[in-house]
Design an enzyme around this catalytic site. Structure first.
Site, PDB file in Angstrom:
ATOM      1  N   ASP A   1       0.820  -1.209   0.000  1.00  0.00           N
ATOM      2  CA  ASP A   1       0.000   0.000   0.000  1.00  0.00           C
ATOM      3  C   ASP A   1       0.856   1.261   0.000  1.00  0.00           C
ATOM      4  O   ASP A   1       1.933   1.303   0.593  1.00  0.00           O
ATOM      5  CB  ASP A   1      -0.899  -0.020   1.246  1.00  0.00           C
ATOM      6  CG  ASP A   1      -1.830   1.157   1.322  1.00  0.00           C
ATOM      7  OD1 ASP A   1      -2.663   1.305   0.419  1.00  0.00           O
ATOM      8  OD2 ASP A   1      -1.709   1.947   2.284  1.00  0.00           O
TER       9      ASP A   1
ATOM     10  N   GLU B   1       1.074  -0.520  -5.133  1.00  0.00           N
ATOM     11  CA  GLU B   1       0.134   0.577  -5.384  1.00  0.00           C
ATOM     12  C   GLU B   1       0.984   1.841  -5.467  1.00  0.00           C
ATOM     13  O   GLU B   1       1.331   2.435  -4.447  1.00  0.00           O
ATOM     14  CB  GLU B   1      -0.905   0.698  -4.268  1.00  0.00           C
ATOM     15  CG  GLU B   1      -1.970   1.722  -4.609  1.00  0.00           C
ATOM     16  CD  GLU B   1      -2.473   2.525  -3.417  1.00  0.00           C
ATOM     17  OE1 GLU B   1      -3.467   3.242  -3.577  1.00  0.00           O
ATOM     18  OE2 GLU B   1      -1.852   2.461  -2.345  1.00  0.00           O
TER      19      GLU B   1
END
Length: 728
Positions: free
Chosen positions: A408, A461
């Site tokens: 993330d 990401e």
């Protein structure tokens, strides 16, 4: 009882008040030349005896020193001994003395910890239930190098920080203690006195392998019994499933809000029973779970974790999670979990100022505090922090057999000025904005994962144009296997949101992504981030009346599943949910009673089947040779046509999109090969809730050159639809 003690007043006070920094120098069995004696800290005890472990004979009686809670008394014999303690209410507890045990962590553990290359960190730190010298108990170990004193507290000592102070192992900064006769299920924390002498809030264990169910915050001693896996065949074949030329279609799920059964908890057993068969039936190759690491605030959806080694207790015990992963593999479904190494919340019981100093984070808020999320940023330049994070990543892959991690917020890690104004950030050593320490960490992380678990995938990401995210570290890249294509997502959704009248002016929203589509190995994400926080739902973004909204959504999915790149779809989007995601609710499954919504779900299932089964749609995803524009410039009609080309010997697939509500007949599209082209996708089919306009199952070529191709097809283009045809 009159007691004569050689204990000086300062040491007595330190033991009595729980501030003594070296308990093994003052407690346990001792002999100062006048004969052996035992000293123990037992505040609140009514009486204490020393008994021989061999036969239970009393070999000494301890007396309290001046009401301090410190007990002492002479003993006879050299046998291993037990402390028999009488507590108020006549409760008698008998156990070995924690301070009768020698050093716990071995030389290899300490060496690896000192080198910050202990990648099986949970086997050394944290709470490990084991047997030492025939005695079952729990070895606690925690890294707190700047602490003045650390004790372990829990139900087993009434959360009294005076009872079990720990031993510091120089120079590792690790504190350790073996507590006999306790085991799995015990709740515990660490009571820490910082370098400045201040008592900190009790801290959960950074390397705990289990935790209490939120909102409670204690760590829990996990079972030492390894889960017995049955997925050997899956792991043996995993490498082939994860190659760049393999089909990957991820169903992204927040377990707590996927489905809420009546009268039953959402847990891993429920997920195995309901979610896995659903994923199989929908044709997805992988589940991607929003973070399952323990996190204190459910509203963070797991993206503010504090237990990087512990599956959240919200859904069951660690072994329940392992059983779920095993069941997914048995069903032919991979499991990827979101993992958050960028930042952590500042909850008092967590990592923040763990030993009274900025241990895991930067001290300077310009480097160590994330203004967007009110969280602390890991100090990636500290080797112990890198070790902690890499060991966590490996823990999920090696211990829980997950098939990969989606990392993330990588962009927030790469740039020192991420979401900061001028003067609010610290440049790197060369005066630049790049976070060189984070770059080195990500490269180290991905290199270690490739070395130890070569068939697992690491997905970034990363929302910027940082070069080489999916190049190997040997090539100077970050070393990820795949990267979310955020540019494709933003441009495509912006295009789809336009009234079809104006799409001709936004034509590049579809074509521009192919300029860079092969610069990285991409995943096309329509994720949870696009359907929360006032963004509405995917259906809600679509223009037009109710029919046109569904048609536009079907066309979006048709474009996505035929575009180069792996696929990711968030739960609820496959039923064309009309409202944005709410983590306290569930997917609007009742929508499936409506044929239009059921049709969208059927379309996703069929798109997955065709995508997985046709090499032209996945076999050259990462190669420019796998894609060729046929029509990329028909702005006036908002029509696009392209070829997907698979490995040599496989038939090509032609994709044609009509992004206006105007049907078009006899629309000529060039193709490279003569023959019959079967219609394998038509998002306007009545099976999916469309008007059922199409090409009657397929079209034969005409010997007319067009669009630079030797042959052509005369096609009927349904409104707001994508059709795909394969050379038969």
């Amino acid at each position: 009882m009159t007691l004569t003690t050689t204990l000086d007043r300062a040491t007595l006070e330190a033991l009595a008040h729980g501030t003594h920094a070296d308990p093994f120098a003052a407690l346990g069995r001792r002999d100062d030349g006048a004969g052996p004696y035992v000293r123990a800290v037992l505040p609140g005890a009514e009486a204490a005896e020393v008994v021989a472990r061999s036969d239970g004979a009393v070999v000494g009686t301890l007396a309290e020193i001046d009401g301090s809670g410190v007990f002492e008394g002479p003993v006879r014999g050299a046998d291993p001994y037990l402390l028999r303690v009488t507590w108020p209410g006549g409760v008698v507890h008998e156990s070995e003395d924690p301070y009768a045990f020698g050093l716990l962590l071995g030389d290899l553990d300490l060496h690896l910890l000192g080198e910050s290359r202990h990648f099986e960190l949970a086997s050394a730190l944290g709470a490990n239930a084991l047997t030492i010298d025939g005695v079952a108990g729990v070895r606690f170990a925690v890294w707190a190098p700047n602490a003045r004193r650390v004790a372990v507290v829990g139900d087993f000592n009434a959360w009294d920080s005076r009872r079990h102070p720990m031993r510091l192992r120089h120079p590792s900064g690790v504190w350790e203690l073996f507590v006999p006769r306790i085991g799995p299920g015990e709740r515990y924390k660490y009571a820490i006195i910082g370098a400045d002498g201040a008592r900190l809030p009790d801290k959960a264990d950074p390397v705990a392998r289990a935790s209490e169910k939120a909102p409670a915050t204690a760590s829990v001693v996990a079972s030492p019994e390894p889960y017995v896996w049955t997925d050997g065949d899956w792991l043996a074949g995993r490498d082939a499933r994860h190659r760049p030329d393999a089909p990957l279609s991820f169903y992204e799920v927040h377990l707590g809000s996927w489905m809420k059964p009546d009268g039953r908890e959402v847990d891993w057993a429920f997920a195995a029973e309901k979610l896995i068969p659903y994923v199989v039936g929908m044709g997805f190759t992988h589940l991607e779970l929003l973070p399952v690491s323990e996190h204190p605030f459910g509203g963070s959806w797991g993206y503010q974790p504090l237990g990087l080694f512990a599956p959240t207790a919200r859904y069951g015990a660690p072994e329940d999670f392992a059983r779920f992963v095993d069941a997914a593999h048995a069903a032919g479904v991979g499991v990827v979990v979101d993992w958050v190494p960028a930042h952590f919340p500042t909850d008092a019981h967590g990592l923040y100022r763990f030993d009274g100093t900025a241990l895991y984070e930067h001290a300077d808020p310009r480097e160590g505090f994330h203004v967007d999320w009110n969280t602390a940023i890991y100090n990636f330049g500290r080797k112990e922090v890198q070790n902690y994070l890499i060991a966590s990543a490996l823990h999920w892959i090696e211990v829980f057999h997950v098939d990969g991690l989606r990392v993330d917020a990588v962009a927030s890690m790469l740039y020192r000025d991420y979401s900061r104004n001028a003067g609010e950030w610290v440049p790197n050593q060369y005066g630049g904005r790049e976070n060189l320490e984070a770059v080195q960490f990500l490269q180290h992380l991905n290199a270690v994962v490739r070395e130890r678990a070569s068939s697992a995938i690491m997905v970034a990401e990363e929302s910027t144009a940082w070069p080489g995210v999916t190049r190997t570290t040997e090539e100077g890249g970050l070393g990820f296997h795949f990267k979310w294509n955020m540019g494709w997502m933003h441009d495509t959704l912006h295009y789809m949101e336009q009234n079809p009248i104006y799409r001709q002016y936004n034509h590049d929203g579809i074509t521009f992504g192919l300029v860079y589509a092969f610069s990285e190995k991409f995943v096309l994400p329509l994720s949870h981030d696009e359907v929360v926080h006032g963004k509405g739902s995917l259906l809600g973004k679509m223009p037009g009346d109710a029919w046109q909204k569904l048609a536009n959504l079907r066309a979006l999915f048709g474009l996505m599943w035929t575009h180069p790149g792996k696929k990711l779809l968030f739960m609820g989007c496959e039923v064309a949910q009309g409202r944005e995601w709410n983590h306290d609710d569930q997917v609007d499954w009742g929508l499936l009673d409506d044929p239009g919504h059921a049709g969208v779900q059927r379309l996703i299932r069929d798109l997955n089947r065709i995508y997985v089964g046709d090499p032209a749609l996945h076999g050259r995803d990462a190669e420019p040779e796998g894609f060729r524009w046929v029509i990329g410039d028909d702005r006036a009609n908002s029509v696009f046509a392209f070829l997907r080309l698979g490995p040599e010997g496989t038939p090509p697939v032609l994709v044609v999109a009509n992004m206006t509500p105007v049907p078009r007949s006899d629309y000529r599209v060039g193709v490279p090969t003569a023959g019959f082209w079967s219609e394998i996708v038509n998002t306007d089919s009545n099976l999916y809730g469309g008007s059922n306009l199409g090409n009657g199952g397929g079209v034969a070529t005409t010997d007319v050159a067009s669009h630079g191709e030797a042959q052509s097809l005369l096609l009927t283009l349904p409104p707001l639809a994508v059709v795909a045809l394969r050379l038969a």
